[in-house]
Design an enzyme around this catalytic site. Structure first.
Site, PDB file in Angstrom:
ATOM      1  N   TYR A 107      30.070  27.387  44.994  1.00  0.00           N
ATOM      2  CA  TYR A 107      30.598  26.115  44.514  1.00  0.00           C
ATOM      3  C   TYR A 107      32.119  26.101  44.532  1.00  0.00           C
ATOM      4  O   TYR A 107      32.765  27.136  44.737  1.00  0.00           O
ATOM      5  CB  TYR A 107      30.067  25.802  43.107  1.00  0.00           C
ATOM      6  CG  TYR A 107      30.708  26.582  41.971  1.00  0.00           C
ATOM      7  CD1 TYR A 107      30.438  27.935  41.784  1.00  0.00           C
ATOM      8  CD2 TYR A 107      31.576  25.963  41.079  1.00  0.00           C
ATOM      9  CE1 TYR A 107      31.012  28.637  40.729  1.00  0.00           C
ATOM     10  CE2 TYR A 107      32.153  26.656  40.017  1.00  0.00           C
ATOM     11  CZ  TYR A 107      31.874  27.994  39.840  1.00  0.00           C
ATOM     12  OH  TYR A 107      32.445  28.686  38.802  1.00  0.00           O
ATOM     13  N   ARG A 142      38.552  28.485  50.588  1.00  0.00           N
ATOM     14  CA  ARG A 142      37.780  29.441  49.772  1.00  0.00           C
ATOM     15  C   ARG A 142      36.268  29.193  49.901  1.00  0.00           C
ATOM     16  O   ARG A 142      35.479  30.135  49.895  1.00  0.00           O
ATOM     17  CB  ARG A 142      38.205  29.402  48.306  1.00  0.00           C
ATOM     18  CG  ARG A 142      37.558  30.530  47.485  1.00  0.00           C
ATOM     19  CD  ARG A 142      38.071  30.608  46.078  1.00  0.00           C
ATOM     20  NE  ARG A 142      37.814  29.378  45.348  1.00  0.00           N
ATOM     21  CZ  ARG A 142      38.328  29.096  44.152  1.00  0.00           C
ATOM     22  NH1 ARG A 142      39.144  29.961  43.561  1.00  0.00           N
ATOM     23  NH2 ARG A 142      38.058  27.965  43.549  1.00  0.00           N
ATOM     24  N   ARG A 164       8.833  30.576  47.754  1.00  0.00           N
ATOM     25  CA  ARG A 164       9.780  31.545  47.204  1.00  0.00           C
ATOM     26  C   ARG A 164       9.664  32.845  47.991  1.00  0.00           C
ATOM     27  O   ARG A 164       8.555  33.352  48.195  1.00  0.00           O
ATOM     28  CB  ARG A 164       9.467  31.808  45.730  1.00  0.00           C
ATOM     29  CG  ARG A 164      10.376  32.833  45.087  1.00  0.00           C
ATOM     30  CD  ARG A 164      10.107  32.942  43.592  1.00  0.00           C
ATOM     31  NE  ARG A 164      11.012  33.872  42.933  1.00  0.00           N
ATOM     32  CZ  ARG A 164      10.743  35.172  42.704  1.00  0.00           C
ATOM     33  NH1 ARG A 164       9.583  35.672  43.077  1.00  0.00           N
ATOM     34  NH2 ARG A 164      11.629  35.938  42.098  1.00  0.00           N
ATOM     35  N   LYS A 206      32.577  32.791  45.062  1.00  0.00           N
ATOM     36  CA  LYS A 206      32.389  31.810  43.980  1.00  0.00           C
ATOM     37  C   LYS A 206      30.933  31.344  43.946  1.00  0.00           C
ATOM     38  O   LYS A 206      30.609  30.237  44.388  1.00  0.00           O
ATOM     39  CB  LYS A 206      33.362  30.637  44.165  1.00  0.00           C
ATOM     40  CG  LYS A 206      33.591  29.846  42.879  1.00  0.00           C
ATOM     41  CD  LYS A 206      34.837  28.992  42.982  1.00  0.00           C
ATOM     42  CE  LYS A 206      35.000  28.017  41.846  1.00  0.00           C
ATOM     43  NZ  LYS A 206      35.070  28.592  40.512  1.00  0.00           N
ATOM     44  N   GLU A 239      39.354  38.925  34.053  1.00  0.00           N
ATOM     45  CA  GLU A 239      39.726  37.503  34.034  1.00  0.00           C
ATOM     46  C   GLU A 239      39.009  36.811  32.892  1.00  0.00           C
ATOM     47  O   GLU A 239      38.241  37.437  32.160  1.00  0.00           O
ATOM     48  CB  GLU A 239      39.387  36.848  35.383  1.00  0.00           C
ATOM     49  CG  GLU A 239      37.921  36.936  35.749  1.00  0.00           C
ATOM     50  CD  GLU A 239      37.604  36.469  37.172  1.00  0.00           C
ATOM     51  OE1 GLU A 239      38.327  35.632  37.733  1.00  0.00           O
ATOM     52  OE2 GLU A 239      36.587  36.950  37.719  1.00  0.00           O
ATOM     53  N   LEU A 272      37.930  36.373  40.805  1.00  0.00           N
ATOM     54  CA  LEU A 272      37.968  35.238  41.717  1.00  0.00           C
ATOM     55  C   LEU A 272      39.423  35.009  42.147  1.00  0.00           C
ATOM     56  O   LEU A 272      40.340  35.096  41.323  1.00  0.00           O
ATOM     57  CB  LEU A 272      37.433  33.978  41.036  1.00  0.00           C
ATOM     58  CG  LEU A 272      37.304  32.810  42.012  1.00  0.00           C
ATOM     59  CD1 LEU A 272      36.100  32.998  42.929  1.00  0.00           C
ATOM     60  CD2 LEU A 272      37.199  31.486  41.287  1.00  0.00           C
TER      61      LEU A 272
HETATM   62  N1  PDD Z   1      36.352  28.178  37.523  1.00  0.00           N
HETATM   63  N2  PDD Z   1      38.024  32.971  37.636  1.00  0.00           N
HETATM   64  C1  PDD Z   1      36.769  32.493  37.476  1.00  0.00           C
HETATM   65  C2  PDD Z   1      35.689  33.445  37.078  1.00  0.00           C
HETATM   66  C3  PDD Z   1      36.506  31.127  37.671  1.00  0.00           C
HETATM   67  O1  PDD Z   1      35.264  30.646  37.518  1.00  0.00           O
HETATM   68  C4  PDD Z   1      37.582  30.249  38.023  1.00  0.00           C
HETATM   69  C5  PDD Z   1      37.363  28.784  38.275  1.00  0.00           C
HETATM   70  C6  PDD Z   1      38.870  30.807  38.173  1.00  0.00           C
HETATM   71  C7  PDD Z   1      40.061  29.967  38.560  1.00  0.00           C
HETATM   72  O2  PDD Z   1      39.997  29.556  39.914  1.00  0.00           O
HETATM   73  P1  PDD Z   1      40.690  28.191  40.393  1.00  0.00           P
HETATM   74  O3  PDD Z   1      42.109  28.260  39.995  1.00  0.00           O
HETATM   75  O4  PDD Z   1      40.502  28.199  41.847  1.00  0.00           O
HETATM   76  O5  PDD Z   1      39.956  27.073  39.692  1.00  0.00           O
HETATM   77  C8  PDD Z   1      39.049  32.170  37.985  1.00  0.00           C
HETATM   78  C9  PDD Z   1      36.021  26.776  37.759  1.00  0.00           C
HETATM   79  C10 PDD Z   1      37.127  25.856  37.414  1.00  0.00           C
HETATM   80  C11 PDD Z   1      34.720  26.454  37.041  1.00  0.00           C
HETATM   81  O6  PDD Z   1      33.851  27.301  37.085  1.00  0.00           O
HETATM   82  O7  PDD Z   1      34.584  25.369  36.480  1.00  0.00           O
END
Ligand code: PDD
Length: 286
Positions: free
Chosen positions: A32, A51, A100, A150, A182, A206
């Site tokens: 996503y 990405r 499945r 992601k 993170e 990420l």
């Molecule tokens: N989350 N680290 C993780 C684990 C994340 O899920 C996200 C983003 C980030 C920041 O990435 P970016 O700057 O590209 O949004 C770092 C999104 C916003 C979400 O899951 O809603």
């Protein structure tokens, strides 16, 4: 009611249906992106598109849409739903074979599923949370080893947010081998003097699109950036702490595990970076 996008068509949200055999549903076999909208325009669309392709490649999943068409869908959803500030959520899964099975389906016969929808968030840029700052707790990082992809496998991050909520905090920072990786859905930073410290890119975190932009703006503003591991103890003693993500931009962290960071209120660096980020992003939005 929202208009959403599913597999090539725009439709009301209550008419968008996906198969019970979809591998996103059965196996979290999907990726996503979340792209923010400011002033009715897309922030860093290019970064998110790149990405997305990287995540799909890592999982050997076919990309069902060209970058140009994807941009068009984002813009059309913003227009159809009248979004000024908010987010666009995009998900691609390996699709729905007829049953499945752990083995990947043949991409020739099983098309990926692609879904996009808008999230209207008026006042996102002027969020009161950014004035106040947020509280985090630390939890162990027990996620899998490819956090650079992601994926929609978000159960542990979701549990982390619940642990934070139960502890009266806003979010959790995750720790592995003694070092902060993170936040549950954001990248983590500390500030010491004029220096911004954040973990270096690897498979452990990420590769945040907001992170890349903020580090570039920080360097342009003559701030020093150090990409290295830091502990939660170092974070508690830092002058400031903050997070970045597409949905929060730059957000000060004022408390870690009940300990005030700095004065326990947003400092000088994080709010300044938020200001620069919003200004530059709005200018570059498409
Ligand atoms: N989350 N680290 C993780 C684990 C994340 O899920 C996200 C983003 C980030 C920041 O990435 P970016 O700057 O590209 O949004 C770092 C999104 C916003 C979400 O899951 O809603």
């Amino acid at each position: 009611m929202r208009t959403v996008y599913l597999n090539g068509e725009y439709m009301p949200e209550n008419e968008a249906n996906v198969s019970i055999f979809d591998r996103g549903f059965l196996m979290a076999d999907g990726v996503y992106e979340v792209t923010s909208v400011l002033g009715g325009k897309l922030v860093d669309f290019e970064g998110h598109a790149v990405r997305l392709q990287r995540s799909l490649d890592a999982l050997e999943m076919r990309n069902p849409i060209s970058k140009e068409a994807l941009l068009e869908v984002h813009r059309e959803l913003v227009r159809l739903n009248g979004i000024d500030e908010g987010m666009i959520y995009l998900q691609v899964t390996r699709g729905a074979p007829g049953d499945r099975d752990f083995v990947f389906p043949d991409p020739e016969t099983t098309a990926p599923t692609i879904v996009l929808f808008t999230q209207d968030k008026p006042g996102l840029a002027n969020s009161p949370a950014a004035q106040k700052g947020m509280k985090v707790i630390s939890i162990e990082d027990i996620r899998w080893g490819r956090r650079d992809i992601k994926t929609v496998q978000l159960l542990y991050p979701s549990m982390g947010k619940m642990m934070a909520k139960k502890a009266g905090a806003d979010d959790a920072w995750m720790i592995e081998d003694g070092y902060v990786t993170e936040g549950t859905s954001n990248n983590a930073y500390i500030v010491k003097g004029n220096k911004i410290v954040t973990r270096a890119l690897s498979n452990d975190i990420l590769h945040g699109i907001t992170r890349a932009a903020v580090l570039r703006f920080a360097q342009e503003a003559q701030m020093e950036v150090e990409e290295r591991n830091f502990t939660i103890e170092e974070a508690k003693k830092a002058d400031e702490a903050f997070i970045t993500s597409a949905s929060t931009f730059v957000m000060p962290v004022v408390e870690i595990d009940g300990v005030a960071v700095g004065e326990g209120v947003p400092g000088r660096v994080a709010p300044r970076l938020r200001e620069i980020y919003l200004e530059e992003s709005l200018k570059a939005a498409i």
